[in-house]
Design a protein around this motif. Sequence first.
Motif, PDB file in Angstrom:
ATOM      1  N   VAL A   1       0.759  -1.168  -0.263  1.00 36.78           N
ATOM      2  CA  VAL A   1       0.173   0.000  -0.156  1.00 36.78           C
ATOM      3  C   VAL A   1       0.765   1.286  -0.075  1.00 36.78           C
ATOM      4  N   THR A   2       0.466   2.354  -0.546  1.00 35.46           N
ATOM      5  CA  THR A   2       0.925   3.601  -0.608  1.00 35.46           C
ATOM      6  C   THR A   2       0.589   4.483   0.806  1.00 35.46           C
ATOM      7  N   ALA A   3       1.649   4.803   1.480  1.00 36.81           N
ATOM      8  CA  ALA A   3       1.239   5.164   2.850  1.00 36.81           C
ATOM      9  C   ALA A   3       2.295   6.462   3.147  1.00 36.81           C
ATOM     10  N   SER A   4       1.621   7.464   3.705  1.00 41.23           N
ATOM     11  CA  SER A   4       2.209   8.612   4.089  1.00 41.23           C
ATOM     12  C   SER A   4       2.495   8.728   5.677  1.00 41.23           C
ATOM     13  N   SER A   5       1.761   7.872   6.225  1.00 43.39           N
ATOM     14  CA  SER A   5       1.848   7.893   7.730  1.00 43.39           C
ATOM     15  C   SER A   5       3.273   7.508   8.256  1.00 43.39           C
ATOM     16  N   PHE A   6       4.131   7.136   7.501  1.00 43.47           N
ATOM     17  CA  PHE A   6       5.445   6.627   7.891  1.00 43.47           C
ATOM     18  C   PHE A   6       6.160   7.888   8.822  1.00 43.47           C
TER      19      PHE A   6
ATOM     20  N   TRP B   1       4.140   3.346  10.976  1.00 46.41           N
ATOM     21  CA  TRP B   1       3.195   3.534  10.085  1.00 46.41           C
ATOM     22  C   TRP B   1       1.872   3.133  10.384  1.00 46.41           C
ATOM     23  N   SER B   2       0.830   3.614   9.925  1.00 43.78           N
ATOM     24  CA  SER B   2      -0.265   3.123  10.052  1.00 43.78           C
ATOM     25  C   SER B   2      -1.364   2.803   9.027  1.00 43.78           C
ATOM     26  N   VAL B   3      -2.074   1.470   9.023  1.00 40.66           N
ATOM     27  CA  VAL B   3      -2.615   0.970   7.761  1.00 40.66           C
ATOM     28  C   VAL B   3      -4.265   1.211   8.229  1.00 40.66           C
ATOM     29  N   ALA B   4      -4.650   1.516   7.451  1.00 43.07           N
ATOM     30  CA  ALA B   4      -6.373   1.792   7.563  1.00 43.07           C
ATOM     31  C   ALA B   4      -6.898   0.437   7.539  1.00 43.07           C
ATOM     32  N   ARG B   5      -8.063   0.321   8.591  1.00 40.91           N
ATOM     33  CA  ARG B   5      -8.852  -1.004   8.827  1.00 40.91           C
ATOM     34  C   ARG B   5      -9.450  -1.279   7.428  1.00 40.91           C
TER      35      ARG B   5
ATOM     36  N   ALA C   1      -8.535  -1.044   4.549  1.00 34.70           N
ATOM     37  CA  ALA C   1      -7.692  -1.424   3.493  1.00 34.70           C
ATOM     38  C   ALA C   1      -7.923  -2.952   3.290  1.00 34.70           C
ATOM     39  N   TRP C   2      -7.719  -3.372   2.053  1.00 34.92           N
ATOM     40  CA  TRP C   2      -7.891  -4.882   1.761  1.00 34.92           C
ATOM     41  C   TRP C   2      -6.671  -5.536   2.442  1.00 34.92           C
ATOM     42  N   SER C   3      -5.568  -5.005   2.555  1.00 36.82           N
ATOM     43  CA  SER C   3      -4.176  -5.723   2.960  1.00 36.82           C
ATOM     44  C   SER C   3      -4.373  -5.651   4.426  1.00 36.82           C
ATOM     45  N   CYS C   4      -4.954  -4.788   5.015  1.00 34.72           N
ATOM     46  CA  CYS C   4      -4.833  -4.789   6.646  1.00 34.72           C
ATOM     47  C   CYS C   4      -4.539  -5.997   7.365  1.00 34.72           C
TER      48      CYS C   4
ATOM     49  N   PHE D   1      -0.199   1.799  -6.125  1.00 33.08           N
ATOM     50  CA  PHE D   1      -0.216   1.048  -4.915  1.00 33.08           C
ATOM     51  C   PHE D   1      -1.208   1.700  -3.994  1.00 33.08           C
ATOM     52  N   ALA D   2      -1.647   2.894  -4.425  1.00 31.03           N
ATOM     53  CA  ALA D   2      -3.034   3.696  -3.721  1.00 31.03           C
ATOM     54  C   ALA D   2      -4.232   3.116  -4.210  1.00 31.03           C
ATOM     55  N   ARG D   3      -4.151   2.256  -5.223  1.00 29.28           N
ATOM     56  CA  ARG D   3      -5.504   1.716  -5.782  1.00 29.28           C
ATOM     57  C   ARG D   3      -5.933   0.260  -5.066  1.00 29.28           C
ATOM     58  N   GLN D   4      -7.264   0.007  -4.933  1.00 24.70           N
ATOM     59  CA  GLN D   4      -7.386  -1.185  -4.213  1.00 24.70           C
ATOM     60  C   GLN D   4      -7.647  -2.431  -5.189  1.00 24.70           C
ATOM     61  N   GLY D   5      -7.054  -3.387  -4.810  1.00 27.86           N
ATOM     62  CA  GLY D   5      -7.277  -4.548  -5.532  1.00 27.86           C
ATOM     63  C   GLY D   5      -6.669  -5.096  -6.709  1.00 27.86           C
TER      64      GLY D   5
ATOM     65  N   ASP E   1      -3.629  -5.932  -9.507  1.00 27.25           N
ATOM     66  CA  ASP E   1      -2.307  -6.443  -9.198  1.00 27.25           C
ATOM     67  C   ASP E   1      -1.188  -5.721  -9.275  1.00 27.25           C
ATOM     68  N   LYS E   2      -1.029  -5.027  -7.765  1.00 27.22           N
ATOM     69  CA  LYS E   2       0.017  -3.963  -7.899  1.00 27.22           C
ATOM     70  C   LYS E   2       1.291  -4.342  -8.361  1.00 27.22           C
ATOM     71  N   PHE E   3       1.719  -5.756  -8.250  1.00 28.00           N
ATOM     72  CA  PHE E   3       3.242  -6.078  -8.507  1.00 28.00           C
ATOM     73  C   PHE E   3       3.453  -6.422  -9.909  1.00 28.00           C
TER      74      PHE E   3
HETATM   75  C1  LIG Z   1      -0.243   9.875  -0.794  1.00 34.67           C
HETATM   76  C2  LIG Z   1      -1.200   8.801  -0.085  1.00 34.67           C
HETATM   77  C3  LIG Z   1      -0.931   8.490   1.115  1.00 34.67           C
HETATM   78  C4  LIG Z   1      -1.567   7.369   1.729  1.00 34.67           C
HETATM   79  N1  LIG Z   1      -1.458   7.083   3.174  1.00 34.67           N
HETATM   80  C5  LIG Z   1      -1.906   5.975   3.365  1.00 34.67           C
HETATM   81  C6  LIG Z   1      -1.582   5.428   5.007  1.00 34.67           C
HETATM   82  O1  LIG Z   1      -0.642   6.154   5.703  1.00 34.67           O
HETATM   83  N2  LIG Z   1      -2.251   4.390   5.497  1.00 34.67           N
HETATM   84  C7  LIG Z   1      -3.070   3.674   4.537  1.00 34.67           C
HETATM   85  O2  LIG Z   1      -3.580   2.762   5.239  1.00 34.67           O
HETATM   86  N3  LIG Z   1      -3.519   4.135   3.413  1.00 34.67           N
HETATM   87  C8  LIG Z   1      -2.956   5.186   2.906  1.00 34.67           C
HETATM   88  N4  LIG Z   1      -3.210   5.655   1.789  1.00 34.67           N
HETATM   89  C9  LIG Z   1      -4.473   4.973   0.869  1.00 34.67           C
HETATM   90  C10 LIG Z   1      -3.764   3.558   0.526  1.00 34.67           C
HETATM   91  O3  LIG Z   1      -2.746   3.770  -0.368  1.00 34.67           O
HETATM   92  C11 LIG Z   1      -5.237   2.960  -0.300  1.00 34.67           C
HETATM   93  O4  LIG Z   1      -6.222   3.082   0.366  1.00 34.67           O
HETATM   94  C12 LIG Z   1      -4.749   1.523  -0.882  1.00 34.67           C
HETATM   95  O5  LIG Z   1      -5.784   1.356  -1.744  1.00 34.67           O
HETATM   96  C13 LIG Z   1      -4.911   0.540   0.234  1.00 34.67           C
HETATM   97  O6  LIG Z   1      -4.508  -0.671  -0.532  1.00 34.67           O
HETATM   98  P1  LIG Z   1      -5.509  -2.124  -0.196  1.00 34.67           P
HETATM   99  O7  LIG Z   1      -6.764  -1.651   0.121  1.00 34.67           O
HETATM  100  O8  LIG Z   1      -5.370  -2.868  -1.572  1.00 34.67           O
HETATM  101  O9  LIG Z   1      -4.724  -2.823   0.928  1.00 34.67           O
HETATM  102  C14 LIG Z   1      -2.605   6.746   1.048  1.00 34.67           C
HETATM  103  C15 LIG Z   1      -2.648   7.052  -0.294  1.00 34.67           C
HETATM  104  C16 LIG Z   1      -2.086   8.030  -0.965  1.00 34.67           C
HETATM  105  C17 LIG Z   1      -2.102   8.512  -2.253  1.00 34.67           C
END
Ligand SMILES: Cc1cc2nc3c(=O)[nH]c(=O)nc-3n(C[C@H](O)[C@H](O)[C@H](O)COP(=O)(O)O)c2cc1C
Length: 329
Positions: free
Chosen positions: A38-43, A55-59, A61-64, A89-93, A95-97
């Motif tokens: 996943v893309t994450a800016s909470s690092f 870092w924090s992952v949203a509950r 998120a599919w990959s939580c 990697f910010a798009r759900q679902g 095939d990100k790799f």
């Molecule tokens: C710039 C940016 C920062 C993000 N930061 C976070 C984050 O810190 N934690 C998180 O859970 N999602 C974050 N997201 C959203 C996830 O990348 C997005 O929801 C992603 O689809 C989750 O993947 P998944 O649902 O396939 O697991 C961020 C998205 C962007 C564009």
Amino acid sequence: MGQPLNPDPRALRHALGMFGTGVTIVTARDPAGALVGVTASSFNSVSLDPPLVLWSVARSAWSCQAFTQARHWNVHVLSVDQEALSNRFARQGADKFAGLELEDGMTEAPLLRGCSARFQCRTQFAYDGGDHVILVGEVLGFDRSHHAPLLFVKGGYAIANPRAPDVSTAAEAAVEEELFNENLLGFLLGRAHLLYMNAFRPTFAQHGLSDADFYILSLMSLRQPISQVELAEHLGFTGVDTGGGCLRQLEGRRLVAKDGQGLYTLSGDGLRVIVEALAACKAVQEDLVDRVGAVEVASLRNLLKRVILATDPGLPKVWGQGPQGRPGS
Ligand SMILES: Cc1cc2nc3c(=O)[nH]c(=O)nc-3n(C[C@H](O)[C@H](O)[C@H](O)COP(=O)(O)O)c2cc1C
């Protein structure tokens, strides 16, 4: 000032967006071995001794679940060239790799390439963080590259460049007080332009080219055959006289040729001269990149394009499709 408790989520998001961050992709494997990311800016960094990051992952998120179960994960600090990867990697679902070259790391978690820095981590703690889970990891290994980092601020991507002394939005107020000072934009743009041009003037002089000759020949390297009227339409903004006299001189020196319909094309000599002059411009540009930095020059280009778009009175597009649909025709 101040927002009530239970704030409007949009307002809260906008206020939090004023805090600029980098952009990371965090990767791991789920219990079945499938790759997640996943893309994450909470690092953020937590501790140097022992080396800890979070870092924090949203509950949602599919990959939580995969991340909360994973023993290891890798944090990739993205470079300015990896905006598309961030979006992927910010798009759900999806095939990100798909199509990505992965490296083997110290653990089962996948490692991406081309990043500014990477941290290979082992999960130490997981905390409840409201609609997110906060993961704290011990850094087992890390590396960094010379690639400049991508930033995220005010809901959009940004490029970092070191601040020049004495540049602030307050400078505008100073300009109002003193009619002319070193922060006046016209002065800065004009001085930068003239100093920059001075660096390749010796090459112009070698070929006996005036500024007007250079403008005409460089435009013709993109668009030809071209009429005198079309040249004037393109170059009027320069304020220099690119009229008939100038063209006649270039024709007399056999740098351009005029056909029966009054259209001008570059001669072999004209092409050679402008190629040499443009090569000198490129060399000056490379020198600036060396002195100021590639990211700063990319950022300057970005700002200059925005200034040009904001001030352009509707000039014909030099790099766009020509009237016959041929690029630059
Ligand atoms: C710039 C940016 C920062 C993000 N930061 C976070 C984050 O810190 N934690 C998180 O859970 N999602 C974050 N997201 C959203 C996830 O990348 C997005 O929801 C992603 O689809 C989750 O993947 P998944 O649902 O396939 O697991 C961020 C998205 C962007 C564009």
